[in-house]
Design an enzyme around this catalytic site. Sequence first.
Site, PDB file in Angstrom:
ATOM      1  N   GLU A 329      42.590  31.702  33.250  1.00  0.00           N
ATOM      2  CA  GLU A 329      43.661  31.909  32.311  1.00  0.00           C
ATOM      3  C   GLU A 329      45.017  32.368  33.301  1.00  0.00           C
ATOM      4  O   GLU A 329      44.740  33.209  33.989  1.00  0.00           O
ATOM      5  CB  GLU A 329      43.349  32.771  31.430  1.00  0.00           C
ATOM      6  CG  GLU A 329      42.604  32.339  30.407  1.00  0.00           C
ATOM      7  CD  GLU A 329      42.138  33.125  28.939  1.00  0.00           C
ATOM      8  OE1 GLU A 329      41.864  32.569  27.990  1.00  0.00           O
ATOM      9  OE2 GLU A 329      42.499  34.618  29.187  1.00  0.00           O
ATOM     10  N   CYS A 330      46.099  31.942  33.010  1.00  0.00           N
ATOM     11  CA  CYS A 330      47.076  32.270  33.742  1.00  0.00           C
ATOM     12  C   CYS A 330      47.184  32.662  35.233  1.00  0.00           C
ATOM     13  O   CYS A 330      47.116  31.779  36.105  1.00  0.00           O
ATOM     14  CB  CYS A 330      47.825  33.513  32.945  1.00  0.00           C
ATOM     15  SG  CYS A 330      49.615  33.697  33.088  1.00  0.00           S
ATOM     16  N   GLY A 331      47.015  34.017  35.522  1.00  0.00           N
ATOM     17  CA  GLY A 331      46.712  34.337  36.935  1.00  0.00           C
ATOM     18  C   GLY A 331      45.538  33.375  37.416  1.00  0.00           C
ATOM     19  O   GLY A 331      45.501  33.158  38.580  1.00  0.00           O
TER      20      GLY A 331
END
Length: 440
Positions: A329-331
């Site tokens: 997720e994201c990073g």
Amino acid sequence: MNLGPGLLIAAPRSGSGKTTVVLGLQRALARRGLNVRGVKCGPDYIDPAFHAAATSAPSFNLDSFAMSRPLLGSIASQAAGDADLVLAEGSMGLFDGIRQEIGHTGASADIAALFGWPVILVLDVSGHAQSAAAVALGCARFDPRIHVAGVVLNKVASERHRRLVEDGMARIGLPVLGALTRNTDLALPERHLGLVQAGETEELDARLERLADAVEGAVDLDRLVALARPTQVDSDDEVIPLAPPGQRIALASDQAFSFVYPHVLAGWRKAGAEIATFSPLADEPPPSDCDVCWLPGGYPELHAGRIAEARRFLGGLRSFAGSRPIHGECGGYMVLGQSLEDGDGHVHPMAGLLPVETSYAKRRMHLGYRIAHLLRGGIMGPAGQCLVGHEFHYASVTQSDMSGDAAFARITDAEGQDLGIAGHRNGPVTGSFFHTIATR
């Protein structure tokens, strides 16, 4: 049913000092021996960790848009069940949210109304005096579902300034519970996504003690606690917000990978899953006895060089992907990609498991709720599964291959506007920029 009493600490706008006041109240009351529980309204990873540090108890998020009523009740029951006091922190302004039907806007006021929590307004009174009462009166009358029980003044310039503000509050009959003077020494360090994380804040406990001392000296704590009202929930049935992606989950956890919602982890454990943490920054690979790996968001852009040199981590990640699922997720999504450009323009090779290149140097803010429908089945659910979450990041995609079955989900914003396809899939490896809050 009625559970432990609660209050919502909110403000007319962001930047009023809510977090400073909330943390000071939480620590001051906890050290008096009260069982204080923190809650954060809206999608926020950072503040709940500070709440937990201030109270020595877990803090959860409550979100009237992303969460169903049963899930909200389940989380509130966990927080209030054995609490002497729930101190919830609002997000942005008290009524700020999205354009949806009342009660489902994501605004902090929805949470106060749902659980019957009176609102304590934190008012930044710098730059005005009696006029602050007009702002408070507007908040008190804007939404008949909620009850504004009192105010805490912040950034008071002098005793004369305080008397002028209190004169206005007396005219509208709103109690002033206390007043904090301007004090930059109480400010917590910040970075681009908000406060520096609790785990990275130097001398955090000493800072919390200073906040508690300041709040205890400025606020009538007994009067404030007396304003709390029981938490009203329809049912305390346990609801799992997001099904566990596996039985034994390898969870990346360190200063670069820390954005995991407490309610999600609690739900996984209640469903019987085990969680084994590991640190990519310490060059640790995902534990080999796990059947799925989860890379949460965080700040990999600040540690891109170390991650690129973490050969055991990257090699272990690639080996894991040969037989078992990984989701980022994201990073975590950025690290699963081909490369990550840091803020100085240096490009660092990443795991190379997804066909995407990202950059923090080419900054553009992405912010808002996301409603995603999975294009294919996997550890996040079957094809068509609806996930509700949010994005909040500054990274940009510089190169991306969406050919074939490479796309992860189709997404819209909270108002239903089509935002196209998002994220990537490569065999058992998936990832996207949005953080999942719950299924729908």
